[in-house]
Design a protein around this motif. Structure first.
Motif, short mmCIF file in Angstrom:
data_model
loop_
_atom_site.label_atom_id
_atom_site.label_comp_id
_atom_site.label_asym_id
_atom_site.label_seq_id
_atom_site.Cartn_x
_atom_site.Cartn_y
_atom_site.Cartn_z
N PRO A 7 0.80 -1.24 0.00
CA PRO A 7 0.00 0.00 0.00
C PRO A 7 0.83 1.28 0.00
O PRO A 7 1.96 1.29 0.49
CB PRO A 7 -0.79 -0.09 1.32
N GLN A 8 0.23 2.31 -0.56
CA GLN A 8 0.80 3.65 -0.39
C GLN A 8 -0.17 4.40 0.53
O GLN A 8 -0.08 4.30 1.74
CB GLN A 8 1.04 4.35 -1.71
N CYS A 9 -1.16 5.12 0.00
CA CYS A 9 -2.12 5.78 0.91
C CYS A 9 -3.04 4.75 1.55
O CYS A 9 -3.57 4.96 2.63
CB CYS A 9 -2.93 6.84 0.18
N GLY A 10 -3.27 3.62 0.86
CA GLY A 10 -4.06 2.54 1.42
C GLY A 10 -5.53 2.53 1.03
O GLY A 10 -6.21 1.54 1.27
N TYR A 11 -6.02 3.61 0.45
CA TYR A 11 -7.47 3.73 0.25
C TYR A 11 -8.05 2.60 -0.58
O TYR A 11 -9.12 2.06 -0.26
CB TYR A 11 -7.82 5.09 -0.38
N CYS A 12 -7.37 2.23 -1.63
CA CYS A 12 -7.91 1.21 -2.54
C CYS A 12 -7.62 -0.22 -2.08
O CYS A 12 -8.09 -1.16 -2.71
CB CYS A 12 -7.29 1.38 -3.93
N GLN A 13 -6.81 -0.36 -1.03
CA GLN A 13 -6.17 -1.66 -0.80
C GLN A 13 -7.09 -2.76 -0.29
O GLN A 13 -6.88 -3.93 -0.60
CB GLN A 13 -4.95 -1.49 0.12
N ALA A 14 -8.11 -2.40 0.49
CA ALA A 14 -9.05 -3.46 0.91
C ALA A 14 -9.69 -4.08 -0.33
O ALA A 14 -9.82 -5.30 -0.42
CB ALA A 14 -10.11 -2.89 1.85
N LEU A 45 -8.68 0.09 -9.51
CA LEU A 45 -7.82 1.26 -9.73
C LEU A 45 -7.07 1.64 -8.45
O LEU A 45 -7.57 1.45 -7.35
CB LEU A 45 -8.66 2.43 -10.21
N CYS A 46 -5.87 2.20 -8.65
CA CYS A 46 -5.06 2.69 -7.53
C CYS A 46 -4.52 4.06 -7.92
O CYS A 46 -3.70 4.16 -8.83
CB CYS A 46 -3.91 1.73 -7.23
N ARG A 47 -5.01 5.08 -7.22
CA ARG A 47 -4.59 6.43 -7.56
C ARG A 47 -3.12 6.66 -7.26
O ARG A 47 -2.51 7.59 -7.77
CB ARG A 47 -5.44 7.45 -6.79
N CYS A 48 -2.55 5.85 -6.38
CA CYS A 48 -1.14 6.01 -6.03
C CYS A 48 -0.24 5.24 -6.99
O CYS A 48 0.99 5.31 -6.87
CB CYS A 48 -0.88 5.53 -4.61
N GLY A 49 -0.81 4.45 -7.87
CA GLY A 49 0.00 3.71 -8.85
C GLY A 49 0.82 2.59 -8.25
O GLY A 49 1.94 2.34 -8.67
N THR A 50 0.26 1.87 -7.29
CA THR A 50 1.00 0.76 -6.68
C THR A 50 0.90 -0.53 -7.51
O THR A 50 1.21 -1.61 -7.00
CB THR A 50 0.49 0.47 -5.24
N TYR A 51 0.51 -0.43 -8.75
CA TYR A 51 0.25 -1.62 -9.57
C TYR A 51 1.40 -2.63 -9.60
O TYR A 51 1.17 -3.84 -9.49
CB TYR A 51 -0.16 -1.23 -10.99
FE1 FES Z 1 -3.50 4.94 -2.64
FE2 FES Z 1 -4.10 2.72 -4.01
S1 FES Z 1 -2.63 2.92 -2.37
S2 FES Z 1 -5.14 4.61 -4.05
#
Ligand code: FES
Length: 155
Positions: free
Chosen positions: A95-102, A131-137
């Motif tokens: 994760p980066q910000c974590g929002y999409c991770q769940a 989608l991941c706004r932080c680009g952790t793909y």
């Molecule tokens: Fe930030 Fe995916 S970790 S939106």
């Protein structure tokens, strides 16, 4: 209406019956691990499991899933016994910000139930809709491959 979530049955008051499953999870039941993203079923932040398959809670009417087996990120595993995807996510610092991770984790976990030895391409295809706004793909893809290894080792 009754909903079965994380192996527990909840009585849902009548005034919530027209709400989305996501709204019921978050605003009525306090299960806030499942996130609101786009509200149109397009980003995957609200992914849960419906009878074991990944589904988007923001576009599912709560009354349509009465009687189904619903699992959220809170019910995927326990802190003492993490799911292989969660173990791999920690190992790979996904994760980066974590929002999409769940949502990412729920999609990955459902996918690995259907494919225990995925190729990198299989993983990319399976995770394509989240989608991941932080680009952790790149880390997500590595994480899913590692989770598959961990799951195989555990058998
Ligand atoms: Fe930030 Fe995916 S970790 S939106």
């Amino acid at each position: 209406m009754k909903l079965t979530i994380n192996k527990k049955t909840y009585d849902i008051p009548a005034q919530w019956q027209d709400a989305s499953l996501l709204t019921v999870l978050r605003d009525l039941l306090g299960l806030t691990g499942t996130k609101f993203g786009c509200g149109k079923g397009l980003c995957g932040a609200c992914t849960i499991h419906l009878n074991g398959a990944a589904a988007r809670a923001c576009v599912l009417p709560a009354q349509a899933v009465s009687g189904a087996r619903i699992t959220t990120i809170e019910g995927l595993a326990t802190p003492k016994q993490l799911h292989p995807v969660q173990q791999a996510w920690i190992e790979q610092s996904v994760p980066q910000c974590g929002y999409c991770q769940a949502g990412q984790i729920m999609t990955a976990a459902a996918f690995l139930e259907t494919n225990q030895s995925p190729s990198a391409e299989d993983v990319a295809n399976a995770m394509n809709g989240n989608l991941c706004r932080c680009g952790t793909y790149p880390r997500i893809r590595k994480g899913v491959l590692r989770a598959a290894e961990l799951a195989r080792e555990a058998v």
